[in-house]
Design an enzyme around this catalytic site. Structure first.
Site, PDB file in Angstrom:
ATOM      1  N   LYS A 249       0.821  -1.201   0.000  1.00  0.00           N
ATOM      2  CA  LYS A 249       0.000   0.000   0.000  1.00  0.00           C
ATOM      3  C   LYS A 249       0.857   1.253   0.000  1.00  0.00           C
ATOM      4  CE  LYS A 249      -4.143  -1.659   2.264  1.00  0.00           C
ATOM      5  NZ  LYS A 249      -4.932  -1.829   3.437  1.00  0.00           N
ATOM      6  N   ARG A 250       2.072   1.115   0.492  1.00  0.00           N
ATOM      7  CA  ARG A 250       2.940   2.291   0.607  1.00  0.00           C
ATOM      8  C   ARG A 250       3.418   2.802  -0.751  1.00  0.00           C
ATOM      9  NH1 ARG A 250       3.937  -0.288   5.301  1.00  0.00           N
ATOM     10  NH2 ARG A 250       5.301  -1.790   4.343  1.00  0.00           N
TER      11      ARG A 250
END
Ligand code: GLU
Length: 321
Positions: free
Chosen positions: A252-253
């Protein structure tokens, strides 16, 4: 029996390419057999979940070409489809589990648990294994602690091995107590993922759970919950995670790989779908196609069981570079 599948995202960030991969594979698995599909928002962790993310992920899934018969936006016979609205059900089940002797109160403080985390007996793939301190408390010791502290509730993993067959990962033999006793309700009132996911999949009649490989290690815990609650478990298939050229799982980063960023970069949904179908071994060439066009060609046996690497050039292309 009609197949029923689901996508059950946590709205704590934007959906990324890895989520699109599991969502598409799960949707193809169900739609290729004429089954029904459910969207469930797993927003049980209220501090991390945001309604904006939940709204955005609905947009992203529709953009990809995934549809669902039941979900928070359209209702259905198993409503509500947001976990934050299902807490009474979790409480009822918790009471039943407690009565039947499956749970015990745990008074360990955060710092005690931190010490466990750094102790040499190790990190299970599901986090540090709880050594069972509070499981061994006498009734008097429990009463003494209960006078000064609200406990969390832990599920006592039975001292028996448990085996199951995963459609992709194959036969799994897990050791007794696998992963250790786990929290089903935190002292602050938050329910644990394991309990909520089991109760919801059962209540929603889900027959097939296809999800990322990172959740394979949660499955023994969930199967014990099914057994303790007298519920029938679904068939599981854990698909490999997508990883970058460095071998690290896409996360997700990595902002450039969110579906929102990919869309904004001007990449079409058909490009994303075609590339993912190709990475999944479902088509010979990475040609543009709609999600619906792939339904007939889906075959779980073709999906690789090892991590799937996404090349640097593909990542760049999707990011519009
Ligand atoms: N809500 C979980 C997640 O976003 C998925 C749960 C599941 O598929 O069992 O990772």
């Amino acid at each position: 029996m009609k197949k029923r599948g689901r996508f059950a995202p946590t709205p704590s960030g934007h959906l990324h390419l890895g989520n699109a991969w599991t969502a598409l594979l799960s949707w193809w698995q169900i739609r290729s057999e004429g089954g029904e599909y459910v969207l469930r928002i797993e927003d049980i962790d209220k501090a991390r979940s945001k309604p904006e993310y939940a709204a955005q992920l609905v947009e992203d899934l529709l953009w990809l070409g995934i549809d669902w018969d039941e979900g928070p936006d359209r209702g259905g016979p198993c409503a509500p489809y947001r976990q934050s609205e299902r807490e009474e059900r979790y409480d009822d089940a918790l009471r039943r589990l407690l009565q039947d002797g499956w749970l015990y109160p745990c008074y360990c403080s955060r710092s005690e648990l931190m010490k466990i985390a750094s102790a040499p007996h190790g990190l299970g793939s599901e986090g540090p294994v709880y050594p069972g301190n509070c499981r061994r408390l006498s009734a008097d010791e429990q009463a003494e602690k209960a006078a000064v502290k609200v406990p969390s509730m832990r599920f006592a993993m039975p001292d028996e091995p448990l085996g199951f067959v995963d459609l992709l990962a194959g036969r799994q033999e897990t050791v007794a107590g696998s992963g250790g006793d786990f929290v089903v309700k935190r002292a602050d009132g938050m329910f644990g993922y394991q309990l909520a996911v089991v109760l919801d999949d059962a209540a929603m009649g889900i027959t097939d759970v296809l999800r990322g490989y990172d959740l394979l290690c949660s499955t023994p815990r969930q199967l014990w919950l099914y057994a303790a609650l007298g519920l029938k478990p679904p068939q599981f298939a854990h698909v490999p995670l997508l990883c970058g050229p460095d071998g690290q799982r896409l996360s997700k980063r990595d902002k450039s790989l969110t579906l929102a960023a990919i869309r904004e970069a001007g990449t079409g949904a058909e490009e994303v779908v075609g590339q993912l179908a190709w990475l999944g071994g479902l088509v010979e060439r990475p040609e543009r196609m709609t999600a619906r066009e792939m339904i007939g060609a889906f075959d779980l046996a073709k999906v690789p069981s090892d991590p799937v690497a996404v090349s640097e050039s593909l990542l760049r292309r999707l990011a519009g570079e």
